[in-house]
Design an enzyme around this catalytic site. Structure first.
Site, PDB file in Angstrom:
ATOM      1  N   MET A 270      -7.718  -4.327   3.472  1.00  0.00           N
ATOM      2  CA  MET A 270      -8.521  -3.543   2.541  1.00  0.00           C
ATOM      3  C   MET A 270      -8.254  -3.797   1.055  1.00  0.00           C
ATOM      4  O   MET A 270      -8.871  -3.120   0.222  1.00  0.00           O
ATOM      5  CB  MET A 270      -8.331  -2.045   2.834  1.00  0.00           C
ATOM      6  CG  MET A 270      -8.759  -1.656   4.243  1.00  0.00           C
ATOM      7  SD  MET A 270      -8.557   0.101   4.605  1.00  0.00           S
ATOM      8  CE  MET A 270      -9.869   0.810   3.628  1.00  0.00           C
ATOM      9  N   GLU A 271      -7.392  -4.749   0.683  1.00  0.00           N
ATOM     10  CA  GLU A 271      -7.073  -4.886  -0.740  1.00  0.00           C
ATOM     11  C   GLU A 271      -6.943  -6.318  -1.274  1.00  0.00           C
ATOM     12  O   GLU A 271      -6.892  -6.523  -2.488  1.00  0.00           O
ATOM     13  CB  GLU A 271      -5.756  -4.152  -1.066  1.00  0.00           C
ATOM     14  CG  GLU A 271      -5.771  -2.664  -0.876  1.00  0.00           C
ATOM     15  CD  GLU A 271      -5.378  -2.219   0.530  1.00  0.00           C
ATOM     16  OE1 GLU A 271      -5.648  -1.074   0.897  1.00  0.00           O
ATOM     17  OE2 GLU A 271      -4.787  -3.059   1.257  1.00  0.00           O
TER      18      GLU A 271
ATOM     19  N   GLY B 236       1.342  -6.467   3.309  1.00  0.00           N
ATOM     20  CA  GLY B 236       0.559  -5.410   3.932  1.00  0.00           C
ATOM     21  C   GLY B 236       0.416  -5.571   5.428  1.00  0.00           C
ATOM     22  O   GLY B 236       1.146  -6.340   6.053  1.00  0.00           O
TER      23      GLY B 236
ATOM     24  N   ASP C 256      -1.044  -5.527  12.971  1.00  0.00           N
ATOM     25  CA  ASP C 256      -0.650  -4.294  13.669  1.00  0.00           C
ATOM     26  C   ASP C 256      -1.664  -3.866  14.725  1.00  0.00           C
ATOM     27  O   ASP C 256      -1.593  -2.760  15.250  1.00  0.00           O
ATOM     28  CB  ASP C 256      -0.415  -3.160  12.674  1.00  0.00           C
ATOM     29  CG  ASP C 256      -1.660  -2.779  11.877  1.00  0.00           C
ATOM     30  OD1 ASP C 256      -2.735  -3.374  12.117  1.00  0.00           O
ATOM     31  OD2 ASP C 256      -1.557  -1.879  11.019  1.00  0.00           O
TER      32      ASP C 256
ATOM     33  N   ARG D 149       6.940   2.183   1.880  1.00  0.00           N
ATOM     34  CA  ARG D 149       7.280   0.771   2.087  1.00  0.00           C
ATOM     35  C   ARG D 149       7.837   0.159   0.803  1.00  0.00           C
ATOM     36  O   ARG D 149       8.741  -0.674   0.844  1.00  0.00           O
ATOM     37  CB  ARG D 149       6.068  -0.017   2.565  1.00  0.00           C
ATOM     38  CG  ARG D 149       6.377  -1.489   2.841  1.00  0.00           C
ATOM     39  CD  ARG D 149       5.245  -2.166   3.568  1.00  0.00           C
ATOM     40  NE  ARG D 149       5.093  -1.608   4.910  1.00  0.00           N
ATOM     41  CZ  ARG D 149       3.981  -1.677   5.636  1.00  0.00           C
ATOM     42  NH1 ARG D 149       2.913  -2.289   5.140  1.00  0.00           N
ATOM     43  NH2 ARG D 149       3.924  -1.138   6.824  1.00  0.00           N
TER      44      ARG D 149
ATOM     45  N   GLY E   4       0.786  -1.222   0.000  1.00  0.00           N
ATOM     46  CA  GLY E   4       0.000   0.000   0.000  1.00  0.00           C
ATOM     47  C   GLY E   4       0.818   1.271   0.000  1.00  0.00           C
ATOM     48  O   GLY E   4       0.542   2.212  -0.746  1.00  0.00           O
ATOM     49  N   ASP E   5       1.838   1.322   0.824  1.00  0.00           N
ATOM     50  CA  ASP E   5       2.575   2.544   1.135  1.00  0.00           C
ATOM     51  C   ASP E   5       3.737   2.763   0.164  1.00  0.00           C
ATOM     52  O   ASP E   5       4.611   1.900   0.049  1.00  0.00           O
ATOM     53  CB  ASP E   5       3.092   2.431   2.567  1.00  0.00           C
ATOM     54  CG  ASP E   5       3.748   3.695   3.074  1.00  0.00           C
ATOM     55  OD1 ASP E   5       3.880   4.668   2.304  1.00  0.00           O
ATOM     56  OD2 ASP E   5       4.154   3.708   4.253  1.00  0.00           O
ATOM     57  N   PRO E   6       3.796   3.906  -0.530  1.00  0.00           N
ATOM     58  CA  PRO E   6       4.955   4.183  -1.387  1.00  0.00           C
ATOM     59  C   PRO E   6       6.276   4.147  -0.629  1.00  0.00           C
ATOM     60  O   PRO E   6       7.293   3.732  -1.190  1.00  0.00           O
ATOM     61  CB  PRO E   6       4.662   5.589  -1.924  1.00  0.00           C
ATOM     62  CG  PRO E   6       3.176   5.719  -1.864  1.00  0.00           C
ATOM     63  CD  PRO E   6       2.757   4.955  -0.630  1.00  0.00           C
TER      64      PRO E   6
ATOM     65  N   ARG F 254       1.092  -9.595  -2.386  1.00  0.00           N
ATOM     66  CA  ARG F 254       0.830  -8.384  -1.584  1.00  0.00           C
ATOM     67  C   ARG F 254       1.476  -8.517  -0.217  1.00  0.00           C
ATOM     68  O   ARG F 254       1.353  -9.549   0.454  1.00  0.00           O
ATOM     69  CB  ARG F 254      -0.676  -8.155  -1.432  1.00  0.00           C
ATOM     70  CG  ARG F 254      -1.000  -7.117  -0.360  1.00  0.00           C
ATOM     71  CD  ARG F 254      -2.385  -6.542  -0.458  1.00  0.00           C
ATOM     72  NE  ARG F 254      -2.893  -6.121   0.834  1.00  0.00           N
ATOM     73  CZ  ARG F 254      -2.455  -5.076   1.532  1.00  0.00           C
ATOM     74  NH1 ARG F 254      -1.458  -4.337   1.081  1.00  0.00           N
ATOM     75  NH2 ARG F 254      -2.995  -4.786   2.702  1.00  0.00           N
TER      76      ARG F 254
ATOM     77  N   ARG G 285       0.865   9.488  -8.684  1.00  0.00           N
ATOM     78  CA  ARG G 285      -0.158   9.396  -7.648  1.00  0.00           C
ATOM     79  C   ARG G 285       0.376   8.554  -6.489  1.00  0.00           C
ATOM     80  O   ARG G 285       1.455   8.809  -5.987  1.00  0.00           O
ATOM     81  CB  ARG G 285      -1.462   8.847  -8.232  1.00  0.00           C
ATOM     82  CG  ARG G 285      -2.025   9.672  -9.389  1.00  0.00           C
ATOM     83  CD  ARG G 285      -3.402   9.206  -9.788  1.00  0.00           C
ATOM     84  NE  ARG G 285      -3.878   9.970 -10.935  1.00  0.00           N
ATOM     85  CZ  ARG G 285      -5.129   9.960 -11.353  1.00  0.00           C
ATOM     86  NH1 ARG G 285      -6.035   9.214 -10.711  1.00  0.00           N
ATOM     87  NH2 ARG G 285      -5.506  10.664 -12.397  1.00  0.00           N
TER      88      ARG G 285
END
Length: 252
Positions: free
Chosen positions: A187-188, A88, A210, A25, A21-23, A86, A43
């Site tokens: 969420m993904e 996450g 987390d 990361r 998710g996190d750029p 993924r 983006r």
């Protein structure tokens, strides 16, 4: 061919990719690659390529939530990516997997809106069995598993994909998901599994716990603890090792 949203050229993309998710990361994972280079930052989508154990792979961020993430997955597959993992974070439904644990997702409950516009309601969101097995083996591998905290565990099971991070006036049926055997919520992942199934790619996912999604186990949410940091490190290493192992299998 240019991917208009990710702003990457298909000829620059390898067959194997880690998505997160996190750029920031994505940049952190890319530091584990040899000869890493950044291709684009458009983006929320940040793309790196490099080598891990001699295997060319990409690391790409997809942002928060299924709709935006699905755009990323679609364009990666159109660009030639055939295997996606993924990496996450998730909220746990059980005290058996507290913050600092990691969970390999075998399937995802489709409690999001995006996948309902892609496939019928009864269609399952399921991980590729080969990718899942590679993730389990990499996560449990001695040396990598030792990197987890003493309280950390490696779980394997069903996760839930939601659209809502914070609660509103409608109740999210966390308790029902827990009673049915789901281990955690994020969420993904459902979007990843459905898009990959539709487009002929294979996918898997691993998440670091987390905090707790179950209100019965509610505690102050703090994703910035040492335990969570160790779990994130654990899952990143597992995903890299799993992708490299899958590439070697494909080449054998």
């Amino acid at each position: 061919m240019l991917m208009p949203i990710l702003q990457i050229q298909s000829e620059d993309m390898p067959a194997y990719a880690i998505v997160c998710g996190d750029p920031a990361r994505a940049e952190k994972i890319s530091r584990k690659l040899e000869q890493a280079r950044e291709l684009a930052f458009s983006r929320e989508y940040r793309t790196f390529v490099g080598l891990y154990e001699g295997v060319e792979m990409a690391v790409v961020s997809h942002g928060v939530g299924s709709p935006g993430a699905a755009v990323c997955f679609e364009e990666l597959i159109r660009a030639g990516v055939t295997t996606l993992i993924r990496v996450g974070t998730a909220g746990s439904y059980t005290a058996d997997y507290p913050a600092g644990s990691v969970i390999v997702s075998t399937a995802a409950v489709r409690s999001d809106g995006l996948t309902r516009q892609l496939v019928p309601d009864g269609f399952p969101a399921v991980a590729d069995i080969g990718v899942t097995q590679a993730l389990i083996e990499a996560a449990q591998e001695k040396g990598n598993a030792d990197a987890a905290t003493a309280a950390g565990k490696v779980g394997v099971g069903i996760t839930v994909t939601l659209d809502a991070f914070f609660t509103g006036v409608e109740e999210i049926p966390h308790r029902k998901y827990k009673q049915a055997g789901a281990l955690a919520a994020e969420m993904e992942i459902a979007a990843l599994y459905i898009v990959s199934t539709l487009r002929g790619a294979r996918a898997g996912a691993i998440v670091a716990i987390d905090g707790f999604a179950d209100s019965d186990l509610a505690a102050e949410y703090d994703p910035h603890t040492d335990a969570v940091a160790h779990a994130v490190e654990h899952e990143m290493n597992a995903a890299l090792r799993a992708l490299a192992a899958l590439a070697r299998q494909d080449q054998a």
